[in-house]
Scaffold this active site. Structure first.
Site, PDB file in Angstrom:
ATOM      1  CB  CYS A 182      -0.944  -0.017   1.199  1.00 18.39           C
ATOM      2  SG  CYS A 182      -2.016   1.429   1.239  1.00 18.39           S
ATOM      3  CB  CYS A 212      -0.712   2.693   3.875  1.00 14.76           C
ATOM      4  SG  CYS A 212      -2.124   1.911   3.135  1.00 14.76           S
ATOM      5  CG  ASP A 213       2.980   1.389   4.557  1.00 20.13           C
ATOM      6  OD1 ASP A 213       2.493   1.929   5.562  1.00 20.13           O
ATOM      7  OD2 ASP A 213       2.768   0.202   4.254  1.00 20.13           O
TER       8      ASP A 213
END
Ligand code: NDP
Length: 307
Positions: free
Chosen positions: A132, A135-136
């Protein structure tokens, strides 16, 4: 018999539970194999509105769960193994054999990111290997990273990562992208992006034990092995919707996602929310929004039954 059973306990399922519990419908949430869903695999969530300083993914879903419980949602620590939507009330068989009968169902079982299946990749998940980028990605500032995949998500992830990373290598197993032309053009013309065509990842290296330091690649045409130094590997080779227990019971698209109109599925009284019906946006906030939609539709449907 239950009025509503929610399968899945990520942001979609929990938001539906909050709304339905507040509507006094006493929803039952079957938590699933990964309670809290994909968010629990992310450490910091920086893009969920309301948390200016970011929030831990697990904490975020735990708070949602507490919120649902406070209004009377009930939780079952099991997963749906099979379903029968051909009968009324609907039947859900849980792992272990217990059976639930219910007037309505909200399917919020999510999707699971596909991984390459390498031992080294599994070992380093959350330690530089991620599925992701949204997300990261921000954790990889000014360091080189790689993306594996050739679809729209790989292109989108790689372009997103160029905002942070010093360089982005895209590794694709063929010599042509599957991504749409506009995304492919943007990707290839980006100065920070290097394409590694006809290549597969053989091993994720972690010379500094416990943290990604590089990749060993194999050219599928020549067999030649090469190595690149990266601190992050983003796997973007697709997702699998978790619709196994519902196969044959309602309309799924050819990739296995639940087909919806709003939150309604092809079976009256069965609704779907979150990543199990969305392969495009796949964000916690969109999942939560669609969980709310499914709950409102469920309320309306139960009202129409006189419940
Ligand atoms: P896709 O199925 O489109 O692409 C998956 C990519 O991963 C392909 O390039 C595939 O290679 C590669 N791949 C699959 N398995 C492996 C493996 N084991 N090893 C190496 N590579 C592998 O999935 P996406 O997640 O990218 O996209 C899902 C859907 O969402 C698509 O329909 C996409 O168009 C859509 N989408 C649209 C967006 C938009 O319109 N803005 C944004 C994001 C997604 P190969 O090409 O060789 O099969």
């Amino acid at each position: 018999m239950e009025k509503v059973v929610i399968a899945g306990s990520g942001p979609a399922g929990l938001t539906a539970a909050i709304y339905l519990a507040r509507a006094d419908l006493s929803p039952v949430v079957v938590e699933g194999i990964q309670p809290g869903g994909q968010l629990t695999t992310t450490s910091e969530v920086e893009n969920y509105p309301g948390f200016a300083e970011s929030v831990d993914g697990t904490v975020l879903v735990q708070e949602m769960r507490r919120q649902a419980e406070r209004f009377g949602a009930r939780f079952i620590q099991s997963e749906v193994a099979s379903s029968d939507f051909g009968v009324r009330p609907f039947k859900l068989v849980l792992d272990g054999g217990a059976m639930l009968e219910t007037r309505t169902v909200i399917i919020a079982t999510g999707a699971s990111a596909r991984y390459l299946g390498l031992e080294s990749e599994q070992k380093l998940r959350g330690k530089g290997v991620s599925a992701c980028a949204t997300c990261d990605g921000a954790f990889f500032r000014n360091v080189p990273v790689a993306v594996v995949g050739g679809g729209d998500v790989a292109a989108e992830d790689a372009l997103f990562l160029t905002r942070y990373a010093s360089a982005v290598t895209v590794i694709h197993r063929r010599d042509a992208l599957r991504a749409s032309k506009i995304m492919a053009d943007r990707l290839i013309s980006n100065e920070k992006v290097t394409m590694k065509w006809n290549s597969v990842v053989e091993e994720v290296r972690d010379v500094a034990e416990g943290k990604v330091t590089g990749l060993r690649l194999r050219d599928v045409k020549t067999g030649q092995i090469s190595e690149i130094d990266v601190e992050g590997l983003f796997v973007a080779i697709g997702h699998e919707p978790n619709t196994g227990p519902f196969q044959g019971q309602l309309e799924l698209d050819k990739a296995g996602y639940v087909v919806v109109s709003g939150a309604r599925t092809s079976v009256e009284g069965v609704f779907a929310a979150g990543d199990v019906q969305d392969h495009v946006y796949r964000q916690a906030v969109t999942a939560a929004g669609s969980g709310c939609m499914a709950a409102l539709e469920t309320e309306r449907y139960l009202e129409s039954l006189g419940e």
